[in-house]
Design a protein around this motif. Structure first.
Motif, PDB file in Angstrom:
ATOM      1  N   SER A  48     -18.126 -61.077 102.501  1.00  0.00           N
ATOM      2  CA  SER A  48     -17.580 -60.784 101.179  1.00  0.00           C
ATOM      3  C   SER A  48     -16.449 -61.765 100.911  1.00  0.00           C
ATOM      4  O   SER A  48     -15.535 -61.894 101.728  1.00  0.00           O
ATOM      5  CB  SER A  48     -17.058 -59.345 101.125  1.00  0.00           C
ATOM      6  N   CYS A  49     -16.503 -62.471  99.791  1.00  0.00           N
ATOM      7  CA  CYS A  49     -15.488 -63.476  99.487  1.00  0.00           C
ATOM      8  C   CYS A  49     -14.258 -62.787  98.908  1.00  0.00           C
ATOM      9  O   CYS A  49     -14.266 -62.334  97.756  1.00  0.00           O
ATOM     10  CB  CYS A  49     -16.036 -64.505  98.506  1.00  0.00           C
ATOM     11  N   GLU A  50     -13.205 -62.708  99.706  1.00  0.00           N
ATOM     12  CA  GLU A  50     -12.025 -61.946  99.333  1.00  0.00           C
ATOM     13  C   GLU A  50     -10.796 -62.836  99.226  1.00  0.00           C
ATOM     14  O   GLU A  50     -10.805 -63.988  99.660  1.00  0.00           O
ATOM     15  CB  GLU A  50     -11.798 -60.831 100.360  1.00  0.00           C
ATOM     16  N   SER A  54     -26.493 -66.196  99.707  1.00  0.00           N
ATOM     17  CA  SER A  54     -25.656 -65.625 100.760  1.00  0.00           C
ATOM     18  C   SER A  54     -24.343 -66.389 100.880  1.00  0.00           C
ATOM     19  O   SER A  54     -24.285 -67.595 100.639  1.00  0.00           O
ATOM     20  CB  SER A  54     -26.405 -65.657 102.093  1.00  0.00           C
ATOM     21  N   ASP A  82     -17.723 -66.425 104.608  1.00  0.00           N
ATOM     22  CA  ASP A  82     -16.298 -66.396 104.273  1.00  0.00           C
ATOM     23  C   ASP A  82     -15.439 -66.769 105.474  1.00  0.00           C
ATOM     24  O   ASP A  82     -15.709 -66.359 106.597  1.00  0.00           O
ATOM     25  CB  ASP A  82     -15.899 -65.016 103.744  1.00  0.00           C
ATOM     26  N   SER A 106     -23.795 -62.603 104.024  1.00  0.00           N
ATOM     27  CA  SER A 106     -24.180 -61.527 103.109  1.00  0.00           C
ATOM     28  C   SER A 106     -25.671 -61.564 102.786  1.00  0.00           C
ATOM     29  O   SER A 106     -26.380 -62.532 103.081  1.00  0.00           O
ATOM     30  CB  SER A 106     -23.380 -61.640 101.812  1.00  0.00           C
ATOM     31  N   CYS A 110     -14.810 -69.712 100.803  1.00  0.00           N
ATOM     32  CA  CYS A 110     -16.183 -69.234 100.917  1.00  0.00           C
ATOM     33  C   CYS A 110     -17.197 -70.316 100.563  1.00  0.00           C
ATOM     34  O   CYS A 110     -17.041 -71.037  99.573  1.00  0.00           O
ATOM     35  CB  CYS A 110     -16.391 -68.031  99.999  1.00  0.00           C
ATOM     36  N   ASN A 124     -16.961 -61.031 107.005  1.00  0.00           N
ATOM     37  CA  ASN A 124     -17.755 -59.846 106.676  1.00  0.00           C
ATOM     38  C   ASN A 124     -18.763 -60.097 105.559  1.00  0.00           C
ATOM     39  O   ASN A 124     -19.417 -59.175 105.084  1.00  0.00           O
ATOM     40  CB  ASN A 124     -16.841 -58.676 106.297  1.00  0.00           C
ATOM     41  N   THR A 173     -10.787 -58.278 107.084  1.00  0.00           N
ATOM     42  CA  THR A 173     -12.223 -58.348 106.816  1.00  0.00           C
ATOM     43  C   THR A 173     -12.794 -59.711 107.168  1.00  0.00           C
ATOM     44  O   THR A 173     -13.645 -60.235 106.459  1.00  0.00           O
ATOM     45  CB  THR A 173     -12.487 -58.054 105.331  1.00  0.00           C
ATOM     46  N   TYR A 194     -21.328 -71.000  99.793  1.00  0.00           N
ATOM     47  CA  TYR A 194     -22.515 -70.303  99.306  1.00  0.00           C
ATOM     48  C   TYR A 194     -23.768 -71.135  99.574  1.00  0.00           C
ATOM     49  O   TYR A 194     -23.745 -72.369  99.493  1.00  0.00           O
ATOM     50  CB  TYR A 194     -22.398 -70.025  97.807  1.00  0.00           C
TER      51      TYR A 194
END
Length: 288
Positions: A33-35, A50, A53, A73, A40, A31, A28, A42
């Motif tokens: 999304s902080c996974e 938003s 990542d 995001s 990440c 994308n 991902t 911000y």
């Protein structure tokens, strides 16, 4: 073996790189999304707004679209370039990550432990230019990883005629392939629009394709891959007889080594700005 930058070779590079990128980026990446496993940034404080990542280190976020890294995001700041616009972070990697004031990991910095989240300090809030994963705040080699040291270049300065490489240039090509695994480096065809004594036309330069194909911007992991090669060439410039290196709109040269990586002003865009390939020029009788 001397190589020529042909359509067939380029298509081969495209196929190889495309399949390779598919495996490396199948998760991902980028994308919004902080996974787990990502670092990440911000747009707002306290991990709000938003998010952008990252799976790897980034030496320069870029200053403007379409080449900059942006907040991905939905939320405040979506689409804005990350450089000098982040307010907070979440480090979901298993390593310390350091955020830097300057590009290429320089200037003021702030380190976040594995799993930590927090706001950027006043000196770095909206003043962020790069980050390095695996950096606990010291000053390790700036490349994201390292390659083995090359052998010393035994060949003297010389000239050839593109698409042929000089022995000195071919030696660098061979060392790049054997030590780094990068095998898409080319002198390129003779360029009638350049001086007959230009680095490329005299066989004293290589372009190493890093993105999926010439004319396309690299993925995040490919950018890190390119910086790894660029820093290796910089580190061993004396041993390899490198003159200068260009990557991601930045240039480093032996003649101005004390200035570090400077903004490249001789070209813009994906190819002329060297966003899709690493350029390396070799010490030669004609200079730049």
């Amino acid at each position: 073996m001397l190589k020529k930058f042909t359509f067939v070779a380029l298509m081969g590079a495209l196929v190889t790189a495309s399949f390779g990128a598919g495996v490396a980026n199948a998760a991902t990446e980028r994308n919004g999304s902080c996974e787990s496993g990502e670092f990440c940034l911000y747009y707002n404080s306290d991990q709000a707004g938003s998010v952008s990542d990252f799976a790897g280190s980034v030496a320069d976020y870029g200053d403007s679209q379409p080449s900059c890294y942006e907040f991905k995001s939905a939320g405040n700041g979506q689409g804005v370039c990350v450089k000098n616009n982040a307010a907070s972070v979440w480090n979901k990697t298993n390593k310390a990550v350091t955020v830097f004031y300057n590009s290429n990991y320089g200037g003021a910095k702030q380190t976040f432990a594995a799993g930590a989240k927090g706001n950027l300090k006043a000196e770095l809030k909206n003043e962020n230019a790069s980050h390095r994963i695996g950096d606990a705040g010291g000053d390790p080699d700036p490349a994201p990883g390292t390659y083995p040291a090359p052998e010393a270049n035994p060949h003297p300065e010389a000239t050839a005629k593109a698409p042929n490489a000089t022995k000195r240039t071919q030696f660098i090509d061979d060392q790049i392939a054997s030590k780094t695994g990068e095998k898409q480096c080319w002198v390129g065809d003779y360029r009638s629009y350049e001086s007959a004594t230009s680095n490329h036309n005299t066989g004293n330069a290589l372009d190493c394709t890093i993105s999926n194909a010439i004319g396309t911007y690299p993925t995040e992991s490919q950018k890190a891959q390119g910086w790894k090669l660029a820093y290796w060439l910089q580190k061993y410039a004396s041993k390899l007889d490198v003159r200068y290196v260009i990557w991601q709109g930045k240039i480093w040269s032996v003649a101005r080594a004390s200035e570090g990586w400077r903004t490249y002003t001789a070209g813009t865009g994906v190819t002329n700005g060297h966003y899709d390939h690493v350029h390396v020029s070799v010490q030669n009788p004609h200079g730049d």
